[in-house]
Design a protein around this motif. Structure first.
Motif, PDB file in Angstrom:
ATOM      1  N   LYS A 232       0.836  -1.208   0.000  1.00 34.58           N
ATOM      2  CA  LYS A 232       0.000   0.000   0.000  1.00 34.58           C
ATOM      3  C   LYS A 232       0.868   1.255   0.000  1.00 34.58           C
ATOM      4  O   LYS A 232       0.620   2.207  -0.769  1.00 34.58           O
ATOM      5  CB  LYS A 232      -0.917  -0.027   1.220  1.00 34.58           C
ATOM      6  CG  LYS A 232      -1.922   1.120   1.306  1.00 34.58           C
ATOM      7  CD  LYS A 232      -2.878   0.881   2.472  1.00 34.58           C
ATOM      8  CE  LYS A 232      -3.960   1.947   2.512  1.00 34.58           C
ATOM      9  NZ  LYS A 232      -3.441   3.274   2.893  1.00 34.58           N
ATOM     10  N   LEU A 233       1.910   1.264   0.828  1.00 31.45           N
ATOM     11  CA  LEU A 233       2.776   2.442   0.907  1.00 31.45           C
ATOM     12  C   LEU A 233       3.604   2.638  -0.361  1.00 31.45           C
ATOM     13  O   LEU A 233       3.814   3.778  -0.803  1.00 31.45           O
ATOM     14  CB  LEU A 233       3.696   2.316   2.125  1.00 31.45           C
ATOM     15  CG  LEU A 233       3.018   2.496   3.483  1.00 31.45           C
ATOM     16  CD1 LEU A 233       3.953   2.093   4.611  1.00 31.45           C
ATOM     17  CD2 LEU A 233       2.552   3.939   3.664  1.00 31.45           C
ATOM     18  N   ILE A 234       4.089   1.561  -0.942  1.00 28.23           N
ATOM     19  CA  ILE A 234       4.854   1.664  -2.194  1.00 28.23           C
ATOM     20  C   ILE A 234       3.993   2.274  -3.290  1.00 28.23           C
ATOM     21  O   ILE A 234       4.420   3.187  -4.009  1.00 28.23           O
ATOM     22  CB  ILE A 234       5.403   0.289  -2.619  1.00 28.23           C
ATOM     23  CG1 ILE A 234       6.514  -0.172  -1.662  1.00 28.23           C
ATOM     24  CG2 ILE A 234       5.937   0.331  -4.056  1.00 28.23           C
ATOM     25  CD1 ILE A 234       6.906  -1.627  -1.835  1.00 28.23           C
ATOM     26  N   LEU A 235       2.770   1.783  -3.395  1.00 26.81           N
ATOM     27  CA  LEU A 235       1.887   2.273  -4.460  1.00 26.81           C
ATOM     28  C   LEU A 235       1.426   3.707  -4.201  1.00 26.81           C
ATOM     29  O   LEU A 235       1.275   4.490  -5.144  1.00 26.81           O
ATOM     30  CB  LEU A 235       0.674   1.356  -4.599  1.00 26.81           C
ATOM     31  CG  LEU A 235       0.943  -0.098  -5.003  1.00 26.81           C
ATOM     32  CD1 LEU A 235      -0.364  -0.856  -5.214  1.00 26.81           C
ATOM     33  CD2 LEU A 235       1.798  -0.177  -6.273  1.00 26.81           C
ATOM     34  N   GLU A 236       1.218   4.061  -2.939  1.00 29.44           N
ATOM     35  CA  GLU A 236       0.709   5.393  -2.624  1.00 29.44           C
ATOM     36  C   GLU A 236       1.815   6.447  -2.554  1.00 29.44           C
ATOM     37  O   GLU A 236       1.611   7.588  -2.968  1.00 29.44           O
ATOM     38  CB  GLU A 236      -0.025   5.370  -1.278  1.00 29.44           C
ATOM     39  CG  GLU A 236      -1.364   4.662  -1.330  1.00 29.44           C
ATOM     40  CD  GLU A 236      -2.053   4.676   0.032  1.00 29.44           C
ATOM     41  OE1 GLU A 236      -1.431   5.152   1.023  1.00 29.44           O
ATOM     42  OE2 GLU A 236      -3.199   4.209   0.102  1.00 29.44           O
ATOM     43  N   ARG A 237       2.992   6.058  -2.032  1.00 31.08           N
ATOM     44  CA  ARG A 237       4.002   7.058  -1.715  1.00 31.08           C
ATOM     45  C   ARG A 237       5.160   7.136  -2.708  1.00 31.08           C
ATOM     46  O   ARG A 237       5.756   8.199  -2.875  1.00 31.08           O
ATOM     47  CB  ARG A 237       4.573   6.784  -0.314  1.00 31.08           C
ATOM     48  CG  ARG A 237       3.561   6.900   0.826  1.00 31.08           C
ATOM     49  CD  ARG A 237       2.905   8.259   0.863  1.00 31.08           C
ATOM     50  NE  ARG A 237       2.247   8.514   2.137  1.00 31.08           N
ATOM     51  CZ  ARG A 237       1.518   9.591   2.405  1.00 31.08           C
ATOM     52  NH1 ARG A 237       1.366  10.533   1.481  1.00 31.08           N
ATOM     53  NH2 ARG A 237       0.948   9.755   3.583  1.00 31.08           N
ATOM     54  N   LEU A 238       5.498   6.026  -3.348  1.00 33.00           N
ATOM     55  CA  LEU A 238       6.657   6.037  -4.252  1.00 33.00           C
ATOM     56  C   LEU A 238       6.265   6.164  -5.716  1.00 33.00           C
ATOM     57  O   LEU A 238       7.138   6.205  -6.582  1.00 33.00           O
ATOM     58  CB  LEU A 238       7.507   4.774  -4.032  1.00 33.00           C
ATOM     59  CG  LEU A 238       8.076   4.589  -2.628  1.00 33.00           C
ATOM     60  CD1 LEU A 238       9.014   3.388  -2.589  1.00 33.00           C
ATOM     61  CD2 LEU A 238       8.797   5.843  -2.147  1.00 33.00           C
ATOM     62  N   TRP A 239       4.983   6.233  -6.000  1.00 33.20           N
ATOM     63  CA  TRP A 239       4.501   6.386  -7.376  1.00 33.20           C
ATOM     64  C   TRP A 239       4.249   7.861  -7.665  1.00 33.20           C
ATOM     65  O   TRP A 239       3.498   8.525  -6.957  1.00 33.20           O
ATOM     66  CB  TRP A 239       3.214   5.584  -7.580  1.00 33.20           C
ATOM     67  CG  TRP A 239       2.595   5.734  -8.937  1.00 33.20           C
ATOM     68  CD1 TRP A 239       1.482   6.461  -9.270  1.00 33.20           C
ATOM     69  CD2 TRP A 239       3.039   5.146 -10.168  1.00 33.20           C
ATOM     70  NE1 TRP A 239       1.205   6.359 -10.607  1.00 33.20           N
ATOM     71  CE2 TRP A 239       2.139   5.557 -11.190  1.00 33.20           C
ATOM     72  CE3 TRP A 239       4.102   4.300 -10.498  1.00 33.20           C
ATOM     73  CZ2 TRP A 239       2.287   5.143 -12.518  1.00 33.20           C
ATOM     74  CZ3 TRP A 239       4.246   3.904 -11.828  1.00 33.20           C
ATOM     75  CH2 TRP A 239       3.355   4.318 -12.820  1.00 33.20           C
ATOM     76  N   ASP A 240       4.898   8.367  -8.697  1.00 33.70           N
ATOM     77  CA  ASP A 240       4.698   9.747  -9.159  1.00 33.70           C
ATOM     78  C   ASP A 240       3.625   9.717 -10.247  1.00 33.70           C
ATOM     79  O   ASP A 240       3.882   9.262 -11.363  1.00 33.70           O
ATOM     80  CB  ASP A 240       6.021  10.308  -9.701  1.00 33.70           C
ATOM     81  CG  ASP A 240       5.924  11.778 -10.099  1.00 33.70           C
ATOM     82  OD1 ASP A 240       4.795  12.267 -10.325  1.00 33.70           O
ATOM     83  OD2 ASP A 240       6.972  12.424 -10.215  1.00 33.70           O
ATOM     84  N   GLU A 241       2.449  10.209  -9.915  1.00 31.22           N
ATOM     85  CA  GLU A 241       1.323  10.167 -10.864  1.00 31.22           C
ATOM     86  C   GLU A 241       1.644  10.950 -12.135  1.00 31.22           C
ATOM     87  O   GLU A 241       1.324  10.509 -13.245  1.00 31.22           O
ATOM     88  CB  GLU A 241       0.067  10.746 -10.207  1.00 31.22           C
ATOM     89  CG  GLU A 241      -0.559   9.868  -9.156  1.00 31.22           C
ATOM     90  CD  GLU A 241      -1.469   8.807  -9.758  1.00 31.22           C
ATOM     91  OE1 GLU A 241      -1.623   8.791 -11.003  1.00 31.22           O
ATOM     92  OE2 GLU A 241      -2.000   7.986  -8.993  1.00 31.22           O
ATOM     93  N   LYS A 242       2.274  12.100 -11.978  1.00 30.79           N
ATOM     94  CA  LYS A 242       2.549  12.951 -13.130  1.00 30.79           C
ATOM     95  C   LYS A 242       3.521  12.280 -14.094  1.00 30.79           C
ATOM     96  O   LYS A 242       3.283  12.236 -15.309  1.00 30.79           O
ATOM     97  CB  LYS A 242       3.120  14.288 -12.664  1.00 30.79           C
ATOM     98  CG  LYS A 242       3.500  15.238 -13.796  1.00 30.79           C
ATOM     99  CD  LYS A 242       4.018  16.555 -13.237  1.00 30.79           C
ATOM    100  CE  LYS A 242       4.519  17.475 -14.355  1.00 30.79           C
ATOM    101  NZ  LYS A 242       5.744  16.950 -15.006  1.00 30.79           N
ATOM    102  N   ASP A 243       4.613  11.753 -13.572  1.00 28.06           N
ATOM    103  CA  ASP A 243       5.628  11.133 -14.427  1.00 28.06           C
ATOM    104  C   ASP A 243       5.382   9.647 -14.655  1.00 28.06           C
ATOM    105  O   ASP A 243       6.147   9.007 -15.373  1.00 28.06           O
ATOM    106  CB  ASP A 243       7.021  11.326 -13.816  1.00 28.06           C
ATOM    107  CG  ASP A 243       7.571  12.721 -14.080  1.00 28.06           C
ATOM    108  OD1 ASP A 243       6.915  13.492 -14.792  1.00 28.06           O
ATOM    109  OD2 ASP A 243       8.660  13.019 -13.561  1.00 28.06           O
ATOM    110  N   GLU A 244       4.350   9.101 -14.041  1.00 29.42           N
ATOM    111  CA  GLU A 244       3.997   7.678 -14.172  1.00 29.42           C
ATOM    112  C   GLU A 244       5.210   6.780 -13.921  1.00 29.42           C
ATOM    113  O   GLU A 244       5.643   6.017 -14.779  1.00 29.42           O
ATOM    114  CB  GLU A 244       3.430   7.383 -15.569  1.00 29.42           C
ATOM    115  CG  GLU A 244       2.069   7.976 -15.839  1.00 29.42           C
ATOM    116  CD  GLU A 244       1.485   7.439 -17.136  1.00 29.42           C
ATOM    117  OE1 GLU A 244       0.559   6.621 -17.086  1.00 29.42           O
ATOM    118  OE2 GLU A 244       1.984   7.828 -18.220  1.00 29.42           O
TER     119      GLU A 244
END
Length: 511
Positions: A232-244
């Motif tokens: 959950k934390l990897i997907l929520e915190r380490l993912w940059d939505e803008k740069d995908e």
């Protein structure tokens, strides 16, 4: 057996002829063929460069089998380096060592010792980050016997808790130093990185599986919860939505607080896509819908290069930044360590996800780029098979080797040809589980799903490979004339045909 070992001996003879054997361990060059012909799986395909690289990698791997008073270990460097531990071991590539070595027919003779060494015989298992528990499980999966993992469960749990004590940040994510990820001088630097966080997720989930086998149900629940929280934390915190992309959140120490979770608010000189952003797929962490990240692997402004992939995106202003005091940089050069991780992750994407970004053609292209990087031009202009540390991604020159040679092969850096035959990556595991597509399963089944595009090869064969105590042969014969066993893809178990398909479609059978 479909293939005859003697037909491939010429590769080993050539490697021996071209070699200066600076260091000898358990099996020297003169004994290489007699050992390899009985231990390694055989592989044949129309691409002789890729075929040669396959046999070269087995020739290199056996150099690193080292017999010690503590049993067998697998080395990374052949010469002694000061940053190594007991018996010249280094733990950062242990996952690669186990994944590659598990396919040797007698792998348990070496790898059981090696696994126990890290936990029981003085191996420094926490010197660098690694995915040790996950790799032990994958070794046991191929052998079909999980008793070793169950026996080691208390030590595996203890090791995990020590990582929590030293590296767990208040955010719930793990902090790591890029140098301790074996990725020194990266652009992003130290912080909350996709590396250690992915490894800890994988190890937690694996510990829960081992605990279930051991009937330690409270422990199973505890570590499954840890794994779920990590995902959950990897997907929520380490993912940059803008740069995908999965990125590093820079942080100076594990005790610091995160000032912002917004990547666009970070220092632009450290906000970067790096190849480690593909590691979550190595462990099947992302859900579907994150595959946009893989566009960067195919982009010449991203990671794609003639001798790549690069370890950082090429569009970043600090790509390949200059540093004159260090020979091993992760700011752009191509590293077989990272290429191995990325191609393993890519095979998972193609096997386990519904997506349209990546195809078999892309995997085929990248593994051929990887194969062609395994060479060095000598002073007389002849090309010889070669494996070293990192690669200039545009020319194919072994970069740290060039720097060390210019520095006069300093003794404090490992001496002459320190990186020669560097055992820091996989290649043959990528051929076996990716290109040929032998996919180990949790149950007593076997799946074969080749990633060879249908219009590329007329034939290939993987022979004399052991899986769960049985000998496996996989052949593809487009016209039925190469092996005389009919047209298409066929799977044999202990000499008996167990499955077949046309046009390289997957085969899934019970053993």
């Amino acid at each position: 057996m479909i293939l005859k070992p003697e037909n491939f001996r010429h590769y080993v003879d050539t490697f021996n002829t071209n070699d200066i054997e600076y260091h000898k361990q358990f099996i020297n060059n003169s004994a290489a063929w007699s050992w390899l012909e009985h231990s390694m799986p055989l592989f044949e395909c129309p691409d002789k460069q890729l075929e040669e690289t396959y046999y070269f990698r087995w020739w290199v791997y056996r150099k690193h089998l080292k017999k010690t008073p503590d049993g067998f270990v697998i080395t990374e460097f052949l010469p002694k380096v000061y940053w190594s531990g007991k018996h010249n071991t280094i733990n950062c590539a242990v996952g690669h060592h186990l994944n590659e070595g598990r396919w040797l027919s007698d792998s348990e003779n070496y790898l059981v010792d090696y696994i126990r060494f890290w936990l029981e015989k003085g191996g420094d298992i926490r010197s660098y980050s690694s995915w040790f528990v996950y790799a032990v499980w994958e070794f046991c999966q191929v052998k079909g016997d999980y008793s070793l993992a169950v026996d080691l469960l208390p030590d595996l749990v203890s090791n995990f808790r020590l990582w929590e004590k030293s590296n767990l940040n208040e955010s719930g994510l793990f902090w790591s130093n890029d140098d301790r990820d074996a990725m020194e001088s990266s652009i992003s630097g130290s912080g909350l990185r996709p590396t250690l966080n992915s490894y800890m997720y994988a190890d937690a989930l694996t510990i829960s599986e081992i605990a279930k086998l051991a009937q330690k149900y409270e422990l199973e629940g505890e570590f499954k919860e840890k794994a779920n929280r990590m995902k959950k934390l990897i997907l929520e915190r380490l993912w940059d939505e803008k740069d995908e992309f999965f990125k590093v959140l820079p942080l100076e120490s594990p005790n610091d607080s995160v000032a912002t979770w917004q990547f666009n608010e970070l220092d632009s000189m450290k906000n970067v896509r790096e190849q480690i952003g593909y590691i979550p797929w190595y462990f099947n962490i992302p859900d579907e819908g994150y595959d946009g990240a893989w566009k960067q692997l195919l982009d010449i402004d991203g990671f794609y290069a003639p001798f790549g992939p690069t370890t950082a995106e090429q569009r970043h202003p600090r790509f390949m930044f200059q540093r004159d005091d260090h020979e091993c940089l992760w700011n752009g050069p191509s590293w077989p360590f990272a290429t191995s991780q990325t191609l393993t992750a890519m095979a998972n994407l193609l096997n386990n996800y519904q997506q349209i970004t990546v195809t078999k053609d892309h995997y085929f292209d990248l593994i051929n780029i990887y194969a062609k990087s395994h060479y060095r031009k000598r002073e007389d202009e002849t090309m010889i098979s070669w494996l070293d540390e990192n690669i200039q991604p545009y020319t194919g020159e072994w970069l740290s080797r060039k720097i060390l040679q210019e520095w006069g092969w300093r003794s404090n850096k490992g001496g002459v040809e320190r990186g020669k035959d560097y055992n820091h990556s996989t290649f043959n595991d990528l051929i076996i589980t990716g290109l040929v597509g032998l996919r180990p399963q949790k149950d007593d089944t076997l799946k074969v799903n080749p990633l060879v595009p249908e219009d590329e090869w007329d034939y290939f064969c993987l022979d004399n490979i052991k899986y769960r105590g049985k000998k496996i042969t996989i052949i593809y014969d487009k016209y039925g004339t190469r092996y005389g066993k009919g047209i298409g893809l066929k799977l044999y178990v202990d000499g008996k045909k167990m499955g077949s398909s046309k046009d390289l479609q997957p085969i899934h059978v019970e053993l």
